[in-house]
Scaffold this active site. Sequence first.
Site, PDB file in Angstrom:
ATOM      1  N   HIS A 174       1.203   1.160 -13.106  1.00 27.88           N
ATOM      2  CA  HIS A 174       1.988  -0.016 -13.508  1.00 27.88           C
ATOM      3  C   HIS A 174       3.458   0.388 -13.554  1.00 27.88           C
ATOM      4  CE1 HIS A 174       2.739  -3.876 -15.320  1.00 27.88           C
ATOM      5  NE2 HIS A 174       3.514  -3.271 -16.197  1.00 27.88           N
ATOM      6  N   LEU A 189     -10.069  -7.101 -13.105  1.00 24.39           N
ATOM      7  CA  LEU A 189     -11.451  -6.681 -12.881  1.00 24.39           C
ATOM      8  C   LEU A 189     -12.352  -7.342 -13.922  1.00 24.39           C
ATOM      9  CD1 LEU A 189     -11.167  -2.841 -12.181  1.00 24.39           C
ATOM     10  CD2 LEU A 189     -10.734  -4.764 -10.649  1.00 24.39           C
ATOM     11  N   MET A 247      -4.043  -6.794  -6.956  1.00 27.60           N
ATOM     12  CA  MET A 247      -3.506  -7.884  -7.764  1.00 27.60           C
ATOM     13  C   MET A 247      -4.591  -8.815  -8.317  1.00 27.60           C
ATOM     14  SD  MET A 247      -0.456  -6.948  -7.748  1.00 27.60           S
ATOM     15  CE  MET A 247       0.446  -8.325  -8.474  1.00 27.60           C
ATOM     16  N   GLY A 266       0.776  -1.238   0.000  1.00 28.76           N
ATOM     17  CA  GLY A 266       0.000   0.000   0.000  1.00 28.76           C
ATOM     18  C   GLY A 266       0.806   1.287   0.000  1.00 28.76           C
TER      19      GLY A 266
HETATM   20  C1  GRF Z   1       3.472  -1.031  -7.539  1.00 28.39           C
HETATM   21  O1  GRF Z   1       4.732  -1.255  -8.130  1.00 28.39           O
HETATM   22  C2  GRF Z   1       2.419  -0.830  -8.614  1.00 28.39           C
HETATM   23  O2  GRF Z   1       2.912  -0.204  -9.759  1.00 28.39           O
HETATM   24  C3  GRF Z   1       2.027  -2.252  -8.924  1.00 28.39           C
HETATM   25  O3  GRF Z   1       2.042  -2.916  -7.683  1.00 28.39           O
HETATM   26  C4  GRF Z   1       2.965  -2.269  -6.792  1.00 28.39           C
HETATM   27  C5  GRF Z   1       2.184  -1.896  -5.570  1.00 28.39           C
HETATM   28  O4  GRF Z   1       2.985  -1.355  -4.557  1.00 28.39           O
HETATM   29  N1  GRF Z   1       0.750  -2.272  -9.599  1.00 28.39           N
HETATM   30  P1  GRF Z   1       2.298  -0.698  -3.260  1.00 28.39           P
HETATM   31  O5  GRF Z   1       1.389  -1.790  -2.668  1.00 28.39           O
HETATM   32  O6  GRF Z   1       1.535   0.507  -3.697  1.00 28.39           O
HETATM   33  O7  GRF Z   1       3.437  -0.389  -2.345  1.00 28.39           O
END
Ligand code: GRF
Length: 201
Positions: A109, A93, A90, A12
């Site tokens: 991303h 949708l 993760m 997060g």
């Molecule tokens: C990030 O690298 C984001 O780009 C990808 O997942 C990771 C999440 O990191 N989709 P966090 O949970 O916000 O620290």
Amino acid sequence: MHNLGILISGRGSNFVAIADAIDAGKIPDTTIAVVISNLADAPGLAAARQRGLNAVAIESRGRKRAEHDQEIIAALRENQVDLVCLAGYMRLLSPGFIQAFPQRILNIHPSLLPAFPGLDAQLQAVEYGVQIAGCTVHFVDEQLDHGVIVLQRALPVLETDDAHTLAARIIEQEHLAYAEAIARVLSGRYQIVGRRFLPKS
Ligand code: GRF
């Protein structure tokens, strides 16, 4: 006032960066109405509770996607969310979810899309040998890591980089990019022409 709904699955850090940006006045007239995790033990959920935010777990384990998504949509509607931000969420949708919030779902991303969609984007970048890496904030559509690009930030890949060191530098750029992209979208001062996100003429 704009109401954000943030969806997470893990640490997060992007969520925290968005919350900090709101507190610092960088995303005007905006509040985080709800933080939702599909995993009850996500550290980001604890971080949200610590900040006194409305943080809920809607467990996805053992659930059908469409059914789980309907429950999330209901929680977002209940909290009058007008922009959904995926921040390390993760799960794919379902089409029903995307249709429920047309051009109102953002994702971040850790690559310069369209290069390296999917998992382990930073490792993909190192192994491919690109010399410029970065991150992308984009609208979510029905294809993975594909929707209209709102904002990208680039950085060099160093000769000494591995996936881990590169990811550590990309995430710093993610934190800046996400807050800025949200502010731009919420300002409403844009138009989408084809796939291009442009200032409103
Ligand atoms: C990030 O690298 C984001 O780009 C990808 O997942 C990771 C999440 O990191 N989709 P966090 O949970 O916000 O620290």
